[in-house]
Design an enzyme around this catalytic site. Structure first.
Site, PDB file in Angstrom:
ATOM      1  N   GLY A  15       0.771  -1.237   0.000  1.00 50.20           N
ATOM      2  CA  GLY A  15       0.000   0.000   0.000  1.00 50.20           C
ATOM      3  C   GLY A  15       0.802   1.287   0.000  1.00 50.20           C
ATOM      4  O   GLY A  15       0.319   2.306   0.495  1.00 50.20           O
ATOM      5  N   THR A  16       2.013   1.278  -0.606  1.00 52.64           N
ATOM      6  CA  THR A  16       2.740   2.556  -0.646  1.00 52.64           C
ATOM      7  C   THR A  16       2.044   3.551  -1.576  1.00 52.64           C
ATOM      8  O   THR A  16       2.092   4.760  -1.341  1.00 52.64           O
ATOM      9  CB  THR A  16       4.212   2.382  -1.083  1.00 52.64           C
ATOM     10  OG1 THR A  16       4.265   1.885  -2.412  1.00 52.64           O
ATOM     11  CG2 THR A  16       4.965   1.452  -0.154  1.00 52.64           C
ATOM     12  N   ASN A  17       1.397   3.051  -2.619  1.00 56.95           N
ATOM     13  CA  ASN A  17       0.647   3.973  -3.489  1.00 56.95           C
ATOM     14  C   ASN A  17      -0.584   4.517  -2.772  1.00 56.95           C
ATOM     15  O   ASN A  17      -0.946   5.681  -2.949  1.00 56.95           O
ATOM     16  CB  ASN A  17       0.265   3.292  -4.806  1.00 56.95           C
ATOM     17  CG  ASN A  17       1.415   3.297  -5.782  1.00 56.95           C
ATOM     18  OD1 ASN A  17       1.739   4.324  -6.369  1.00 56.95           O
ATOM     19  ND2 ASN A  17       2.064   2.140  -5.940  1.00 56.95           N
ATOM     20  N   ILE A  96      -7.498  -9.348 -11.616  1.00 57.68           N
ATOM     21  CA  ILE A  96      -8.014  -8.836 -12.884  1.00 57.68           C
ATOM     22  C   ILE A  96      -9.535  -8.718 -12.771  1.00 57.68           C
ATOM     23  O   ILE A  96     -10.198  -9.585 -12.191  1.00 57.68           O
ATOM     24  CB  ILE A  96      -7.569  -9.741 -14.049  1.00 57.68           C
ATOM     25  CG1 ILE A  96      -6.071  -9.502 -14.280  1.00 57.68           C
ATOM     26  CG2 ILE A  96      -8.368  -9.457 -15.324  1.00 57.68           C
ATOM     27  CD1 ILE A  96      -5.468 -10.172 -15.480  1.00 57.68           C
ATOM     28  N   ASN A 111      -5.777   2.818 -12.917  1.00 57.89           N
ATOM     29  CA  ASN A 111      -4.793   1.872 -12.381  1.00 57.89           C
ATOM     30  C   ASN A 111      -3.405   2.454 -12.548  1.00 57.89           C
ATOM     31  O   ASN A 111      -3.128   3.152 -13.522  1.00 57.89           O
ATOM     32  CB  ASN A 111      -4.887   0.556 -13.180  1.00 57.89           C
ATOM     33  CG  ASN A 111      -3.850  -0.466 -12.746  1.00 57.89           C
ATOM     34  OD1 ASN A 111      -3.684  -0.733 -11.554  1.00 57.89           O
ATOM     35  ND2 ASN A 111      -3.145  -1.044 -13.704  1.00 57.89           N
ATOM     36  N   HIS A 113       0.439   1.312 -13.198  1.00 61.27           N
ATOM     37  CA  HIS A 113       1.205   0.149 -13.653  1.00 61.27           C
ATOM     38  C   HIS A 113       2.690   0.525 -13.706  1.00 61.27           C
ATOM     39  O   HIS A 113       3.042   1.585 -14.239  1.00 61.27           O
ATOM     40  CB  HIS A 113       0.717  -0.309 -15.037  1.00 61.27           C
ATOM     41  CG  HIS A 113       1.433  -1.527 -15.495  1.00 61.27           C
ATOM     42  ND1 HIS A 113       1.141  -2.782 -15.007  1.00 61.27           N
ATOM     43  CD2 HIS A 113       2.474  -1.678 -16.356  1.00 61.27           C
ATOM     44  CE1 HIS A 113       1.967  -3.660 -15.552  1.00 61.27           C
ATOM     45  NE2 HIS A 113       2.779  -3.025 -16.383  1.00 61.27           N
TER      46      HIS A 113
HETATM   47  C1  GAR Z   1       3.245  -1.016  -7.475  1.00 61.15           C
HETATM   48  O1  GAR Z   1       4.497  -0.985  -8.072  1.00 61.15           O
HETATM   49  C2  GAR Z   1       2.160  -1.015  -8.539  1.00 61.15           C
HETATM   50  O2  GAR Z   1       2.456  -0.215  -9.640  1.00 61.15           O
HETATM   51  C3  GAR Z   1       2.127  -2.463  -8.929  1.00 61.15           C
HETATM   52  O3  GAR Z   1       2.296  -3.173  -7.718  1.00 61.15           O
HETATM   53  C4  GAR Z   1       3.007  -2.367  -6.778  1.00 61.15           C
HETATM   54  C5  GAR Z   1       2.153  -2.230  -5.533  1.00 61.15           C
HETATM   55  O4  GAR Z   1       2.830  -1.574  -4.501  1.00 61.15           O
HETATM   56  N1  GAR Z   1       0.908  -2.785  -9.609  1.00 61.15           N
HETATM   57  C6  GAR Z   1       0.826  -3.664 -10.595  1.00 61.15           C
HETATM   58  O5  GAR Z   1       1.763  -4.318 -10.978  1.00 61.15           O
HETATM   59  C7  GAR Z   1      -0.556  -3.809 -11.205  1.00 61.15           C
HETATM   60  N2  GAR Z   1      -0.452  -4.429 -12.491  1.00 61.15           N
HETATM   61  P1  GAR Z   1       2.092  -0.904  -3.272  1.00 61.15           P
HETATM   62  O6  GAR Z   1       1.144  -1.943  -2.680  1.00 61.15           O
HETATM   63  O7  GAR Z   1       3.221  -0.573  -2.312  1.00 61.15           O
HETATM   64  O8  GAR Z   1       1.361   0.328  -3.751  1.00 61.15           O
END
Ligand code: GAR
Length: 201
Positions: A15-17, A96, A111, A113
């Site tokens: 969950g950093t995003n 998905i 989303n 990516h």
């Molecule tokens: C992030 O790098 C995101 O872009 C990627 O997973 C990671 C999640 O990190 N998403 C995908 O690959 C989706 N196709 P987070 O949980 O720390 O945000």
């Protein structure tokens, strides 16, 4: 007219995003929307703790427990409707979504990516695998993309993109970190504000 778009953030892991979105809401980068709900398909996701720490309502909708894609998506829709959600952000959501789901929310799902779409995207390209593939191919530049979500995995209209340099000696982990720091955490909140502003216009 809506005052603020009600946002649901879908997560699966660290969950950093999501954290970048929460911080952007606090700092005023996101001003046309408010995060009203965080939904995880995984009860152990640390993203849920981040949401709780920020006082945001959470829900867990598990595909395994619900027994398949249709019931899973119905569970998601129930949560969205219960919470009057206008806009969905996939932030590290590793499931998905079928056309059945995406067609309900045209231009209302985005989303993030971790590559420059159309490179290293689509089915099977998620998380660290994306960076492994970029390093294996030997590209010198990668990046991140925020796009609308439709029935084609990673195939919807691109909203924002940013390039990130690959450095000598990068591992999937070091590259993932740089792409997050230099691109994802900045692009996703900006795109969230752009779409929220459009919704409340
Ligand atoms: C992030 O790098 C995101 O872009 C990627 O997973 C990671 C999640 O990190 N998403 C995908 O690959 C989706 N196709 P987070 O949980 O720390 O945000």
């Amino acid at each position: 007219m809506l005052k603020k778009a009600r946002i649901a953030v879908f997560v699966s892991g660290g969950g950093t995003n999501l954290q970048a979105l929460i911080d952007a809401q606090k700092s005023g980068v996101i001003k046309s929307g408010e995060i009203a709900l965080v939904v995880s398909n995984n009860a152990d996701a640390y993203a849920l703790t981040r949401a709780q720490n920020a006082g945001i309502k959470t829900a867990v909708v598990s595909k395994k427990e619900l027994g398949g894609q249709d019931c899973f998506e119905k569970g998601l829709v129930d949560e969205l409707e219960k919470n009057n959600i206008d806009f969905i952000i996939l932030a590290g959501f590793m499931c998905i979504l079928s056309e059945n789901f995406t067609k309900r929310y045209p231009k209302r799902i985005i989303n993030v990516h971790p590559s420059l779409i159309p490179s290293f995207c689509g089915k099977g390209f998620y998380g660290l695998h994306v960076h492994e593939a970029a390093l294996e191919y030997g590209v010198k530049v990668t990046g991140a993309t925020v796009h609308f979500v439709n029935e084609i995995p990673d195939g919807g209209e691109i909203i924002l993109q940013k390039a990130v340099e690959i450095k000598e000696g990068d591992t999937p982990e070091t590259l993932q970190k740089r792409v997050m720091e230099e691109a994802e955490w900045n692009l996703l909140p900006r795109a969230a504000e752009l779409v929220s502003a459009e919704i409340v216009k």
